[in-house]
Design an enzyme around this catalytic site. Sequence first.
Site, PDB file in Angstrom:
ATOM      1  N   SER A   1       0.823  -1.215   0.000  1.00  0.00           N
ATOM      2  CA  SER A   1       0.000   0.000   0.000  1.00  0.00           C
ATOM      3  C   SER A   1       0.851   1.258   0.000  1.00  0.00           C
ATOM      4  CB  SER A   1      -0.890   0.028   1.245  1.00  0.00           C
ATOM      5  OG  SER A   1      -1.923  -0.901   1.162  1.00  0.00           O
ATOM      6  N   PRO A   2       0.298   2.363  -0.527  1.00  0.00           N
ATOM      7  CA  PRO A   2       0.962   3.657  -0.349  1.00  0.00           C
ATOM      8  C   PRO A   2       1.007   3.998   1.143  1.00  0.00           C
ATOM      9  CG  PRO A   2      -0.804   3.781  -1.982  1.00  0.00           C
ATOM     10  CD  PRO A   2      -0.958   2.474  -1.290  1.00  0.00           C
TER      11      PRO A   2
ATOM     12  N   TYR B   1      -8.516  14.793   0.272  1.00  0.00           N
ATOM     13  CA  TYR B   1      -7.539  15.649  -0.387  1.00  0.00           C
ATOM     14  C   TYR B   1      -8.228  16.434  -1.513  1.00  0.00           C
ATOM     15  CZ  TYR B   1      -4.225  12.871   2.343  1.00  0.00           C
ATOM     16  OH  TYR B   1      -3.561  12.262   3.368  1.00  0.00           O
TER      17      TYR B   1
ATOM     18  N   CYS C   1       2.718   6.893   3.588  1.00  0.00           N
ATOM     19  CA  CYS C   1       3.535   8.100   3.733  1.00  0.00           C
ATOM     20  C   CYS C   1       4.616   7.879   4.783  1.00  0.00           C
ATOM     21  CB  CYS C   1       2.655   9.285   4.117  1.00  0.00           C
ATOM     22  SG  CYS C   1       1.636   9.890   2.756  1.00  0.00           S
TER      23      CYS C   1
ATOM     24  N   ARG D   1       0.341  -2.155   7.052  1.00  0.00           N
ATOM     25  CA  ARG D   1       1.090  -2.425   8.282  1.00  0.00           C
ATOM     26  C   ARG D   1       1.878  -3.733   8.246  1.00  0.00           C
ATOM     27  NH1 ARG D   1      -3.359   0.496   9.586  1.00  0.00           N
ATOM     28  NH2 ARG D   1      -3.101   2.269  10.991  1.00  0.00           N
TER      29      ARG D   1
ATOM     30  N   GLN E   1       2.032   7.208  -7.080  1.00  0.00           N
ATOM     31  CA  GLN E   1       0.762   7.807  -6.677  1.00  0.00           C
ATOM     32  C   GLN E   1       0.938   9.319  -6.573  1.00  0.00           C
ATOM     33  OE1 GLN E   1      -1.000   7.951  -2.573  1.00  0.00           O
ATOM     34  NE2 GLN E   1      -2.401   6.400  -3.392  1.00  0.00           N
TER      35      GLN E   1
ATOM     36  N   ARG F   1      -7.510   6.243  -6.962  1.00  0.00           N
ATOM     37  CA  ARG F   1      -7.890   5.907  -5.584  1.00  0.00           C
ATOM     38  C   ARG F   1      -9.105   6.729  -5.197  1.00  0.00           C
ATOM     39  NH1 ARG F   1      -4.259   4.676  -0.177  1.00  0.00           N
ATOM     40  NH2 ARG F   1      -5.444   2.759   0.092  1.00  0.00           N
TER      41      ARG F   1
END
Length: 776
Positions: free
Chosen positions: A417-418, A576, A420, A718, A495, A624
């Site tokens: 997963s993306p 966002y 950050c 995770r 992304q 997404r």
Amino acid sequence: MRIAVIGGGPAGLYFAILMKRDRPEARVTVVERNRADDTFGFGVVFSDQTLETFERADRPSYEAITRAFAYWDDIEIVTSRADGTGAAHRIGGNGFCGCSRRTLLMLLQDRARELGVEMEFGREATPEDFPDADLIVAADGINSPVRQRDVDHFAPEVDLRPNRFAWMGSTRPFDAFTFFFKERPEGIFIAHCYQYEKGASTWVLETDPATFERAGLGAMDEAASAAFMEQVFAEELGGHRLITNRSMWRRFPMLRCKRWSRGNVVLLGDAKATAHYSIGSGTKLAMEDAIALHAAFMKGGPGADDVEAVLMCFESGRREDVEKTQHAADVSLVWFEHLDRFWDMPPTRFAFGVMTRSKAITWDNLALRAPEFVEESRDLFEEEVRAAGLPAQRGAPPMFQPFRLRGMTLPNRVVVSPMCQYSATDGMPDDWHLMHYGARATGGAGLIFTEMTCVSPEARITPGCTGLWNDAQEAAWKRIVDFVHAHGESRIALQLGHAGQKGATRLMWEGMDQPLEEGAWPIVSASAQPYFPNSQVPREITRAEMDRVRDDFVSAARRGARAGFDMLEFHCAHGYLMASFLSPLTNHRTDEYGGSLENRLRYPLEVYRALRAAWPADRPMSVRVSATDWAEGGVTDEETLAIARAFAEEGCDLLDVSTGQTVAGSAPHYGRMFQVPWSDMIRNEAKVATICVGSITSADQVNTILAAGRADLVALARPHLVDPAFTLHAAARYGVRTACPPQYRWGQEALLRNAAREEADLAELRRKARPKRHAL
């Protein structure tokens, strides 16, 4: 101690039994509004695990129940389609028993009478009838008068589900819990069937609102509706008739209460919470409530005689288990409500979906109990991969089968997963990022996403976010992409996003989404609405700024293409900038970019078209989305499907399906795989390939999701943070050889050897630990 139980169903009777047994000096009274031998419905279902709970709680009543029940090991799923085709799948290793509800009540009454419990039937009771009671248990059912008398305190919430159902019975015998799915001109009808004693079976009949209306069932009385359903299931009934007992068509009420007790009054069973019949948990939940309440009183210690304190302890200790059961029931009932979503699937996949609908049963679980069925599901997946022109890996589970989008082929279905990292300076990815992405690439994942990479300095979420707006950043990203490509078969996706209203905030570990105390930059959003009350208020973005942002996205995409990224993802989720246009909670514009969904989609689609034109045609693009805002007034399922279709029509290859984070006041229902239902919806209704995300933690879950057709790719976050080689470990566990750097191959060989031994040992332990079989 003086105990009054209002309601003589399984919950009230079982609690009375347990308390009177262990506190024989207590006076325990049960008052039931119906007669002693009245009952409505037919049979109840218990699993082997539930029976063992009963055995530990009270062996005499357990033995009485097990002497009176019908046992089965199999679940049978039978589909009959309008074109005359059909299939039957029989899946073993389940372990259930059926018992007549009336018999269960009689057995519990006998046990209670034996212990000295006072019972009174045919009388309505209220708490005022017991002024000297230390404890009043309201086990008075789903329409609990006791709860309704104090409705503001208990604060019940009722979700009346759309499907219609009716309980009927039959004399047709069954040797398995059987689901019949029957397609007719009116629609699809479902029968949940099981035998509960010799010559007697339960038939829970269900259908969706539109089919119910077309069939005219709402205008029929009990006898007429039974006659109609006999016609629907004539073949399945095999000459037997349907039997009615107050078998009226209803909608299932999912009930939750904010509080379970007040003073010395406590709600038990259906009075406080319901769970859908499709997982057979209503009576189980009620009797386990009784066990938990009894345990709270028997715990001892300080405050053991303080009834209010004990009731608080009962609620705090029991609520999580109840909510878990209700969540499983919720997921199961929603599957049946959206049956048409799955009806055209191959029969094997349809059956796999039935078995795994509530998340309690998984790929590994089925492999242990029904290996032939799992092999059939695996073979189907392989056949579909070959039909797509890809080299299927023989004998490998779904997660290790390849997947192709345009010119990009992934070696497996595992996605990083993306995530950050908040570790960049002035948007520049550095050695941390090389290590982070490089380690996951050498760990074997099929596709790796960058974190949300921002298209300009003003587009950043935090000062630590990466960017792609200058030559130095492009070179740094190229270094990472080249490393990924040089040391494995993983592909890497860029992304791109713009933070919008959530920009100029602190690093996650310093206060997620909280505004910077200093050094903030101006931010924009679809509307001038702050994320938190203390957040910076964004400007409503102007048309000139929209042009500039669009061009920033295109410039970053071109840089990404030159850096060698295999796929591009357009971030339209999580509140966002692009997401702020899509959601009515964040878009309050009065121009052509606000109001209707068509208007709210206008700007994100404009940017997407520009990106697709700039991005190489042979490389795929994904979008997404937040499929739900988890807040009242947010995007609906219908709007989410329209959004997915709109992007697909513009050439989007893949929807990356997330949820929430749109507004600060959202209330997600967390749990394992909690966002998968929206991926399932988009993939199977909008017919767009999907990535699913959200509390997916194991290879077993990955295989379950893929085999059921709920997603095409599965992203884990995770688990990859703490185990970069998650995919290599999973491959070894399933005995699969997957791409591995030559430097690590000795480790891979050791993993394969050790995993084979460990799996054999674990399988033997599971076999020995399987619940014992209860025979008549």
